[in-house]
Write a protein that holds these residues in place. Structure first.
Motif, PDB file in Angstrom:
ATOM      1  N   ALA A   1       0.827  -1.208   0.000  1.00  0.00           N
ATOM      2  CA  ALA A   1       0.000   0.000   0.000  1.00  0.00           C
ATOM      3  C   ALA A   1       0.860   1.256   0.000  1.00  0.00           C
TER       4      ALA A   1
ATOM      5  N   ALA B   1       1.114   4.102  -2.975  1.00  0.00           N
ATOM      6  CA  ALA B   1       0.833   5.514  -2.674  1.00  0.00           C
ATOM      7  C   ALA B   1       2.019   6.408  -3.021  1.00  0.00           C
TER       8      ALA B   1
ATOM      9  N   VAL C   1       2.224   9.138  -6.194  1.00  0.00           N
ATOM     10  CA  VAL C   1       2.496  10.564  -5.974  1.00  0.00           C
ATOM     11  C   VAL C   1       3.802  10.973  -6.658  1.00  0.00           C
TER      12      VAL C   1
ATOM     13  N   LEU D   1      15.739  27.813  -9.948  1.00  0.00           N
ATOM     14  CA  LEU D   1      14.921  27.183 -10.996  1.00  0.00           C
ATOM     15  C   LEU D   1      13.538  26.755 -10.489  1.00  0.00           C
TER      16      LEU D   1
ATOM     17  N   ASN E   1      10.288  28.162 -11.764  1.00  0.00           N
ATOM     18  CA  ASN E   1       9.505  27.619 -12.886  1.00  0.00           C
ATOM     19  C   ASN E   1       8.186  27.028 -12.398  1.00  0.00           C
ATOM     20  N   PHE E   2       8.202  26.511 -11.146  1.00  0.00           N
ATOM     21  CA  PHE E   2       6.992  25.877 -10.607  1.00  0.00           C
ATOM     22  C   PHE E   2       6.294  26.762  -9.576  1.00  0.00           C
TER      23      PHE E   2
ATOM     24  N   ALA F   1       1.284  16.426  -1.003  1.00  0.00           N
ATOM     25  CA  ALA F   1       1.898  15.102  -1.264  1.00  0.00           C
ATOM     26  C   ALA F   1       1.616  14.163  -0.094  1.00  0.00           C
TER      27      ALA F   1
ATOM     28  N   LEU G   1      -2.028  13.100  -0.054  1.00  0.00           N
ATOM     29  CA  LEU G   1      -2.305  12.129  -1.123  1.00  0.00           C
ATOM     30  C   LEU G   1      -1.749  10.752  -0.784  1.00  0.00           C
ATOM     31  N   VAL G   2      -0.517  10.734  -0.266  1.00  0.00           N
ATOM     32  CA  VAL G   2       0.088   9.435   0.093  1.00  0.00           C
ATOM     33  C   VAL G   2      -0.775   8.761   1.172  1.00  0.00           C
TER      34      VAL G   2
ATOM     35  N   MET H   1      -4.163   7.554  -0.319  1.00  0.00           N
ATOM     36  CA  MET H   1      -3.994   6.412  -1.223  1.00  0.00           C
ATOM     37  C   MET H   1      -3.579   5.164  -0.454  1.00  0.00           C
ATOM     38  N   TYR H   2      -2.710   5.337   0.548  1.00  0.00           N
ATOM     39  CA  TYR H   2      -2.280   4.191   1.352  1.00  0.00           C
ATOM     40  C   TYR H   2      -3.493   3.537   2.009  1.00  0.00           C
TER      41      TYR H   2
END
Lengths: 616, 102
Positions: free
Chosen positions: A518, A522, A526, B56, B59-60, B85, B88-89, B92-93
């Motif tokens: 998992a 994930a 990402v 640099l 740029n983002f 991030a 999201l991790v 999703m985990y």
């Protein structure tokens, strides 16, 4: 007598605890004791003011309920005593538990080197399927160390060669803690002492009643008397009458030879299993009788010498491994408690001999045994015979149930038969033919009392591997072939269970495994999306050569550059690399926690193994 | 049914779940502070062209530069990006753990 009351055979720790627990819950009982003293093997004998134990009884228990009971019965009569013990072997005294430098000095560099080699050999050429005590100890310490520090003493104690003693015996003394138990002990502390002290501190010191363990049982007898129960001395049980799966009454003979009969609703026996089976009326089937006859017991006698010296040696006890003398252990009662001697200028020593009652030495006169004790003590340089001012001998039959190669089968057969009686329970060391300590025996008494009052506790589970699984409170419907503990009768027990459950929950949460798949998915998703997004931003913002620095990722991600196809390659390859990193991180984290748990478990096992001699 | 040996050999039988909000907070703080410290270090070090590579990132992160102002802008971007991030991790985990349980 009321049919609701109980008859308990034996006024040792198990029997008296059962009576006491029943009394606390309003039920009276009659305790029948063959001797004139309570306490069984935990009694304290008083000889002209010199008090001594049958063996030494340190007071510490892994069972909080028993610690509570000790305090409840004896109040503030406990002393906290320093523990000093050594091994006498080959004209040297070795600290016990063994200390490397002390052992090296005593054994010499060559012997120590050979012991080291033997230990390494044992680790690489492990004996699989350990059946005997010799194999069990050799596997853990190496054969050479076993032969020096375990073989002679064990054979003195048990009277049988170590290769004929079952490995069960050692395994039972050294608990195989589960990883979770080990971690729980490490995180929350293994509360084992009466004051919650841990095993580590109990290595150095222990609790002991001011006037010996017998005081505990004399108090307990008085308490149960106040509860309305009675203890009758001098009753030798000759018959346990039964019919249709129920015990009716116990018949015996009193001190004056008179016939006595006791009936009741419940019967609890602490008699040796062999004796109980033989007094059942009617007798059980032949196979059960044969099984009972196969059970063996080791007998024990103490020669007590009163020495006209203020101090003889600093130890509480000495293990005597040297084969040139018969004595196995020497207790220095004054060092257990200064109150054990009436005259501080004198010392009383207890020389312990382990015998069979069929040995010729068992029948020797007291004078001859005292003479032997004096000679052997002088032989190992402990005393000057002229300092011995008095002496006595105490014999204790069936002190140790023997774990030979056939005992388990015999016990199982007898147990199956006895379980056909719905109102009879056997408890205690000899009642279960199990080498229980005082606390274990007391716990069987607590369980038996609970069962009489409607609980469902398995007395046979005490002091077994299963007991440790039960501590986990796991649901194991088939965990026992009798009654697996399902309810808790005592409030202290309940509180302990709640604490234990809370601790387990903390451990369970803290050591919960991270799912590598998992986390890999994930982190991979990402990461891949991140690289794609970064590329896309640069591409959309335009310019002649977008993202020259980001393109350097192409050194690691095969085929990647800041173009739209490159962004897609970055998505997949970045995802794969991120996935691998995530999975690896999860695995490492899980592995590290497991390694920690294993180290903790090994350390606890090592501490336990270091005290193997104490457990004999 | 699992053997007693395997039960003996486990500390915990639970599969951990992640609090996505907490992970977002932690990752956000780490991301923001890291970017701030990296930028501040280059500003303090000084030189003719301080932080030409870190620059640099503009740029983002629009408005970011290797200056004290840019360090605070970077702090905000770092918090946002790291937080996103982490969140999201975490989500999703948990989703994968739930899916594998079914």
């Amino acid at each position: 007598m009321s049919r609701e009351s109980s008859v308990i055979v034996g006024a040792g720790p198990a029997g008296l605890t059962a009576a006491y627990e029943l009394g606390k819950r309003g039920m009276t009982s009659t305790v029948l004791e063959a001797s004139d003293q309570v306490g069984g093997i935990s009694k304290t004998v008083n000889y002209r003011g010199y008090r001594f134990d049958i063996g030494g009884h340190r007071f510490f228990s892994k069972v909080p309920l028993i610690n509570e009971l000790w305090h409840e019965i004896l109040g503030e009569e406990f002393l906290l005593r320093p523990r000093i013990s050594r091994i006498y072997y080959n004209q040297h005294f070795f600290d016990y538990p063994l200390k490397p430098m002390n052992a090296l000095a005593g054994l010499g560099p060559l012997e120590s080197f050979l012991i080291g080699l033997s230990y390494i050999k044992a680790k690489f050429f492990h004996i699989h399927d350990e059946k005997t005590f010799e194999q069990w100890v050799s596997n853990r310490f190496g054969y050479r160390l076993y032969s020096i520090f375990f073989k002679t003493y064990t054979e003195k104690v048990w009277g049988i060669p170590c290769h004929e003693i079952s490995a069960d015996w050692a395994a039972q003394r050294i608990k195989n803690l589960s990883l979770k138990q080990a971690v729980r002990n490490a995180v929350f502390g293994a509360r084992q002492g009466m004051d919650g002290s841990t095993l580590t501190s109990l290595i150095e010191q222990f609790h002991y009643p001011r006037f010996g363990p017998g005081l505990m049982w004399e108090r307990c007898r008085d308490l149960i008397q106040r509860q309305g129960s009675q203890t009758i001395h001098g009753v030798k049980v000759e018959r346990v009458r039964h019919r249709q799966g129920l015990v009716d009454c116990v018949q015996g003979r009193g001190a004056a030879g008179e016939s006595l009969e006791y009936d009741g609703g419940h019967f609890v026996s602490t008699m040796p299993l062999r004796d109980l089976v033989q007094v059942l009326d009617p007798l059980p089937p032949d196979d059960v009788l044969k099984a009972a006859q196969a059970l063996r017991y080791r007998d024990y006698l103490t020669v007590v010498l009163v020495i006209d010296r203020e101090s003889v040696f600093p130890d509480n006890w000495l293990y005597v491994h040297s084969p040139e003398v018969k004595l196995g252990r020497i207790q220095n009662y004054k060092n257990w408690s200064p109150y054990m001697v009436p005259d501080p200028s004198r010392t009383s020593l207890g020389l312990e001999y382990f015998l069979w009652d069929t040995d010729e030495m068992w029948t020797w006169s007291d004078e001859r045994l005292i003479e032997l004790g004096i000679r052997e003590c002088a032989q190992i340089g402990l005393i000057d015979p002229r300092d011995v001012k008095d002496g006595t001998v105490v014999r204790m039959e069936k002190a140790y149930p023997v774990y030979d190669q056939v005992y388990q089968e015999s016990v199982d057969r007898i147990r199956r038969y006895l379980e056909t009686f719905s109102n009879l329970q056997t408890i205690g060391r000899n009642g279960l033919h199990r080498y229980n300590n005082q606390d274990h025996s007391m716990l069987t008494g607590v369980y038996a009392a609970g069962n009489i009052l409607g609980d469902k506790r398995d007395v046979w589970s005490v002091n077994t591997e299963k007991e440790y699984h039960e501590e986990e409170r796991a649901t194991q419907p088939n965990a026992g072939d009798r009654l697996v503990p399902t309810c808790v009768a005592v409030s202290v027990d309940m509180a302990d269970a709640a604490v234990e459950e809370a601790e387990n929950a903390v451990i369970e949460g803290a050591f919960a495994r991270i799912d590598p798949l998992a986390l890999g998915v994930a982190v991979g998703a990402v990461s891949g999306a991140g690289i794609f997004a970064a590329s896309a931003v640069l591409l959309l913002s335009g310019g002649p050569a977008p993202g020259p620095t980001l393109s350097l990722l192409g050194n690691y991600l095969f085929g990647f550059d800041v173009t739209w196809p490159g962004a897609v390659i970055g998505l997949f390859e970045g995802g794969l690399v991120g996935g691998a990193v995530g999975a690896l991180a999860a695995g490492l984290r899980n592995w590290t926690l497991r390694l920690y748990a294993k180290i903790v478990q090994w350390r606890e096992g090592r501490d336990d193994r270091r005290h193997l001699l104490d457990k004999m | 049914m699992e053997s007693r040996a395997s039960q003996q050999d486990e500390v915990s039988r639970t599969i951990a779940r992640v609090k996505a909000d907490a992970l977002a907070l932690v990752c956000g703080l780490i991301g923001g502070l890291s970017l701030f410290v990296m930028t501040a270090w280059l500003v303090l070090k000084g030189g003719p062209q301080p932080g030409q590579h870190l620059q640099l990132l503009s740029n983002f992160f629009v408005g970011y530069s290797v200056t004290w102002t840019g360090a605070f802008v970077g702090l905000l971007y770092g918090v946002f990006t790291g937080g996103a991030a982490g969140w999201l991790v975490g989500r999703m985990y948990n989703a994968v753990v739930d899916a594998r349980k079914k």
